[in-house]
Design a protein around this motif. Structure first.
Motif, PDB file in Angstrom:
ATOM      1  N   LEU A  72       0.874  -1.306   0.134  1.00 11.63           N
ATOM      2  CA  LEU A  72      -0.057   0.004  -0.034  1.00 11.63           C
ATOM      3  C   LEU A  72       0.867   1.356   0.114  1.00 11.63           C
ATOM      4  CD1 LEU A  72      -2.857   0.794  -0.154  1.00 11.63           C
ATOM      5  CD2 LEU A  72      -3.059   0.732   2.472  1.00 11.63           C
ATOM      6  N   GLU A  73       2.043   1.109   0.595  1.00 14.29           N
ATOM      7  CA  GLU A  73       2.956   2.368   0.682  1.00 14.29           C
ATOM      8  C   GLU A  73       3.583   2.579  -0.698  1.00 14.29           C
ATOM      9  OE1 GLU A  73       5.749   2.067   3.651  1.00 14.29           O
ATOM     10  OE2 GLU A  73       4.367   1.631   5.170  1.00 14.29           O
ATOM     11  N   ASP A  76       0.743   4.097  -2.954  1.00 13.00           N
ATOM     12  CA  ASP A  76       0.796   5.715  -2.587  1.00 13.00           C
ATOM     13  C   ASP A  76       1.907   6.355  -3.227  1.00 13.00           C
ATOM     14  OD1 ASP A  76      -1.633   5.310  -1.305  1.00 13.00           O
ATOM     15  OD2 ASP A  76      -0.771   5.311   0.706  1.00 13.00           O
ATOM     16  N   GLN A  77       3.124   5.865  -3.157  1.00 19.26           N
ATOM     17  CA  GLN A  77       4.270   6.431  -3.552  1.00 19.26           C
ATOM     18  C   GLN A  77       4.129   6.576  -5.037  1.00 19.26           C
ATOM     19  OE1 GLN A  77       7.488   4.338  -2.403  1.00 19.26           O
ATOM     20  NE2 GLN A  77       7.429   4.646  -0.265  1.00 19.26           N
ATOM     21  N   ALA A  79       1.148   6.781  -6.734  1.00 18.95           N
ATOM     22  CA  ALA A  79       0.316   8.087  -6.839  1.00 18.95           C
ATOM     23  C   ALA A  79       0.879   9.367  -6.893  1.00 18.95           C
ATOM     24  CB  ALA A  79      -0.795   7.571  -5.936  1.00 18.95           C
ATOM     25  N   ASP A  80       1.714   9.489  -5.865  1.00 23.43           N
ATOM     26  CA  ASP A  80       2.418  10.803  -5.596  1.00 23.43           C
ATOM     27  C   ASP A  80       3.418  10.964  -6.773  1.00 23.43           C
ATOM     28  OD1 ASP A  80       1.210  11.521  -3.307  1.00 23.43           O
ATOM     29  OD2 ASP A  80       2.857  10.659  -2.006  1.00 23.43           O
ATOM     30  N   SER A  86      -5.460  10.828  -6.422  1.00 24.11           N
ATOM     31  CA  SER A  86      -5.702   9.568  -4.995  1.00 24.11           C
ATOM     32  C   SER A  86      -5.418   8.396  -5.619  1.00 24.11           C
ATOM     33  CB  SER A  86      -7.434   9.749  -5.091  1.00 24.11           C
ATOM     34  OG  SER A  86      -7.812   9.049  -6.130  1.00 24.11           O
ATOM     35  N   ARG A  87      -5.249   7.622  -4.641  1.00 26.41           N
ATOM     36  CA  ARG A  87      -4.737   6.133  -4.984  1.00 26.41           C
ATOM     37  C   ARG A  87      -5.868   5.715  -5.684  1.00 26.41           C
ATOM     38  NH1 ARG A  87      -5.515   3.533   0.273  1.00 26.41           N
ATOM     39  NH2 ARG A  87      -3.982   4.493   0.996  1.00 26.41           N
TER      40      ARG A  87
END
Length: 100
Positions: A72-73, A76-77, A79-80, A86-87
């Motif tokens: 999940l991390e 999220d990375q 996505a950024d 958003s995810r």
């Protein structure tokens, strides 16, 4: 897309999480373009507000998944890194490309 995602998991005899991770890996080099293309929706002004018209037949379907915290991390990375709002936007862009 949710139905195609479930069908792909069944066909591949795997989980929906694995299909998602496969989609992200398969399209990792073009995630920024996929996210940008998904973001570009025309707006219509009513004179006061800008609105984004929905696509015919498009509906929101929530999908609950159990994803390892480390994975999940990474999502999220990604996505950024690729400019996703958003995810969910990142996931939808990758899955859409992967399942089509």
């Amino acid at each position: 897309m949710a139905e195609a995602w479930r069908d792909r998991a069944k066909r591949d005899r795997t989980s929906q999480v694995d299909v998602l991770l496969d989609a992200l890996v398969a399209h990792q080099d073009k995630l920024a373009d996929l996210v940008a293309a998904r973001s570009e929706k025309p707006t219509v002004s009513d004179g006061l507000f800008d609105r984004t018209p929905g696509t015919k037949g498009e509906r929101f379907v929530g999908v609950s998944l159990r994803i390892k915290a480390g994975n999940l991390e990474v999502i999220d990375q990604l996505a950024d890194k690729h400019g996703a709002d958003s995810r969910s936007q990142l996931v939808a862009a990758a899955l859409s490309a992967y399942l089509s």
